[in-house]
Design an enzyme around this catalytic site. Structure first.
Site, PDB file in Angstrom:
ATOM      1  N   TYR A 261       0.986  -1.113  -0.139  1.00 31.68           N
ATOM      2  CA  TYR A 261      -0.012  -0.018  -0.122  1.00 31.68           C
ATOM      3  C   TYR A 261       1.104   1.469   0.158  1.00 31.68           C
ATOM      4  O   TYR A 261       1.507   1.631   0.986  1.00 31.68           O
ATOM      5  CB  TYR A 261      -0.881   0.114   1.327  1.00 31.68           C
TER       6      TYR A 261
ATOM      7  N   SER B  96      -2.713 -14.828   3.029  1.00 32.65           N
ATOM      8  CA  SER B  96      -3.516 -14.286   2.331  1.00 32.65           C
ATOM      9  C   SER B  96      -4.149 -14.644   0.775  1.00 32.65           C
ATOM     10  O   SER B  96      -2.738 -14.671   0.544  1.00 32.65           O
ATOM     11  CB  SER B  96      -3.277 -12.260   2.889  1.00 32.65           C
ATOM     12  N   ASN B  97      -4.805 -14.750   0.092  1.00 28.68           N
ATOM     13  CA  ASN B  97      -5.244 -14.911  -0.651  1.00 28.68           C
ATOM     14  C   ASN B  97      -4.848 -16.322  -1.266  1.00 28.68           C
ATOM     15  O   ASN B  97      -4.116 -16.437  -2.831  1.00 28.68           O
ATOM     16  CB  ASN B  97      -4.162 -13.937  -2.099  1.00 28.68           C
TER      17      ASN B  97
ATOM     18  N   GLN C  10      -7.055 -14.397   5.998  1.00 29.00           N
ATOM     19  CA  GLN C  10      -7.338 -13.265   4.830  1.00 29.00           C
ATOM     20  C   GLN C  10      -7.829 -13.057   3.581  1.00 29.00           C
ATOM     21  O   GLN C  10      -7.011 -13.572   2.807  1.00 29.00           O
ATOM     22  CB  GLN C  10      -6.252 -11.737   5.021  1.00 29.00           C
TER      23      GLN C  10
ATOM     24  N   TYR D 123     -11.346  -9.304   3.335  1.00 26.96           N
ATOM     25  CA  TYR D 123     -11.395  -7.948   2.964  1.00 26.96           C
ATOM     26  C   TYR D 123     -12.303  -7.864   1.637  1.00 26.96           C
ATOM     27  O   TYR D 123     -13.393  -8.697   1.451  1.00 26.96           O
ATOM     28  CB  TYR D 123     -10.095  -7.421   2.387  1.00 26.96           C
TER      29      TYR D 123
ATOM     30  N   PRO E 222     -15.084  -6.557   2.822  1.00 33.35           N
ATOM     31  CA  PRO E 222     -16.533  -6.681   2.883  1.00 33.35           C
ATOM     32  C   PRO E 222     -17.456  -5.347   3.291  1.00 33.35           C
ATOM     33  O   PRO E 222     -18.195  -6.065   2.696  1.00 33.35           O
ATOM     34  CB  PRO E 222     -16.388  -6.277   5.028  1.00 33.35           C
ATOM     35  N   LEU E 223     -16.970  -4.303   2.781  1.00 29.12           N
ATOM     36  CA  LEU E 223     -18.175  -3.467   1.730  1.00 29.12           C
ATOM     37  C   LEU E 223     -18.375  -3.776   0.954  1.00 29.12           C
ATOM     38  O   LEU E 223     -18.862  -2.588  -0.204  1.00 29.12           O
ATOM     39  CB  LEU E 223     -18.143  -1.900   2.331  1.00 29.12           C
TER      40      LEU E 223
ATOM     41  N   SER F  33     -16.497  -2.383  -1.372  1.00 27.79           N
ATOM     42  CA  SER F  33     -15.639  -1.205  -2.159  1.00 27.79           C
ATOM     43  C   SER F  33     -16.291  -0.155  -1.961  1.00 27.79           C
ATOM     44  O   SER F  33     -16.311   0.732  -3.011  1.00 27.79           O
ATOM     45  CB  SER F  33     -15.001  -1.071  -3.769  1.00 27.79           C
TER      46      SER F  33
ATOM     47  N   LYS G  40     -25.231   3.258  -0.645  1.00 25.87           N
ATOM     48  CA  LYS G  40     -24.229   4.889  -1.135  1.00 25.87           C
ATOM     49  C   LYS G  40     -24.787   5.183  -2.762  1.00 25.87           C
ATOM     50  O   LYS G  40     -24.380   6.132  -3.453  1.00 25.87           O
ATOM     51  CB  LYS G  40     -23.923   5.607  -0.908  1.00 25.87           C
TER      52      LYS G  40
END
Ligand code: NAP
Length: 310
Positions: A59, A157-158, A177, A205, A207-208, A210, A216
């Site tokens: 990141y 992860s992955n 994860q 990961y 969870p929303l 993105s 919204k």
């Protein structure tokens, strides 16, 4: 103070609502990020009892870890904070490859420790699998680092199901994860049952999805970041997803809660899931997601939410 929960079999105790920080200095993922806004997000989250931060070397690269390190130093909150970070990406000329070799992981942990300005990492994940390293050897190196006190818990992860089994041959994997949301439910077939059986905590990961599951967006919303390429956001699929979110909104309205919190509470009701890492770009979003802890779901509501997305 929020009651803390144990992450699987680790000695780590966290607020079930953590914070995903790929938008904190994650310039390679989101255009035009403001680093001060990112630092303020982390600072505010920590001051409001969110104590689990999810970051990674890639990141930025590097900037997310560096900015978190700066905030922890400045606030003096290192010992109260549980940091999860990840490594595996290696730059070779213009290309990025994955490397899970023990030597590379050892060096990656050392580099993350420096950027985070700390002498231990609470949870270290192998971010992505490479093609060549036996996964139990990769995890064996993390076990050595755990024995040395440089990391406190081991994550992957992955990984595919087979890679996870190989990684966990000696029972050393504490946390997995992977992508999991109401819109991406493949993990329910094998990974989540395996996690329950082996007391591995599953951290989902996206969870929303993105932000899509936060209710919204409309069919006219346009995206210029990683969402532009996400399968959930492509024309026809996006429209159908918005229709499902409308169904969720009805359940949320009946309970007088917001959609994002209804969705996050749905994950926390699952046996393999202890903690969530919804991402945020602004401090208000992270604080807002704490309202999830006030949402309780009946068995029937859990089933109804699930069936909207089947
Ligand atoms: P996400 O949690 O599904 O979505 C985060 C986005 O949802 C935010 O950027 C924000 O979008 C929106 N949002 C969050 N809270 C909201 C609220 N209360 N109300 C309305 N909108 C809200 O996706 P993610 O951030 O990409 O993933 C979460 C974390 O998982 C990352 O930060 C990272 O730490 C981790 N991750 C790991 C991997 C891996 O390979 N292991 C891969 C991806 C992500 P806007 O601000 O744009 O509106």
């Amino acid at each position: 103070m929020t009651n803390k929960v144990q992450i699987g079999k680790t000695g780590l105790y966290v607020n079930p609502i953590g914070l995903g920080t790929n938008a904190v200095g994650g310039h390679n993922l989101y255009p035009n990020l403001n680093e001060d806004t990112g630092k303020e997000l982390v600072r505010t989250a920590l001051k409001n009892d969110i104590n689990f931060l999810d970051t990674a070397y890639i990141y930025g690269p590097e900037r997310s870890e560096e900015l978190i390190g700066e905030v922890l130093k400045e606030t003096g909150l290192r010992s109260e904070t549980i940091i999860a970070t990840k490594g595996a990406h290696k730059f070779v000329g213009e290309n990025t490859v994955f490397d899970n070799s023990p030597a590379f992981l050892k060096q990656s942990v050392e580099d993350s420790l420096k950027r985070l300005q700390t002498d231990y990492i609470d949870l270290y994940y192998i971010h992505f699998p490479d093609d060549s390293t036996p996964k139990d050897e990769a995890v064996g190196m993390l076990k050595d680092l755990k024995d040395q006190g440089k990391i406190k818990a081991i994550g992957v992860s992955n990984f595919s199901m087979d890679q996870l089994k190989e990684a966990n041959k000696d029972g050393y994997v504490d946390v997995y994860q992977g992508e999991y949301s109401l819109l991406a439910r493949d993990a329910e077939k094998e990974l989540l049952p395996y996690a329950v059986e082996h007391n591995i905590s599953f951290v989902p990961y996206f969870p929303l999805a993105s932000g899509l599951l936060a209710g919204k967006y409309t069919k006219d919303t346009a995206f210029n970041d990683l969402r532009a390429n996400s399968p959930h956001f492509q024309a026809g699929v996006f429209k159908r997803n918005l229709e499902k979110v409308e169904e969720l909104k009805k359940i949320a309205a009946e309970k007088n809660v917001e959609v994002a919190h209804l969705v996050l509470a749905w994950y926390l009701a699952q046996p393999a899931i202890d903690v969530l890492i919804p991402g945020a770009k602004r401090a208000e979003q992270a604080i807002d997601n704490l309202k999830t802890l006030e949402v309780s779901l009946t068995a029937e509501e859990i089933k109804n939410i699930s069936s909207i997305f089947n």
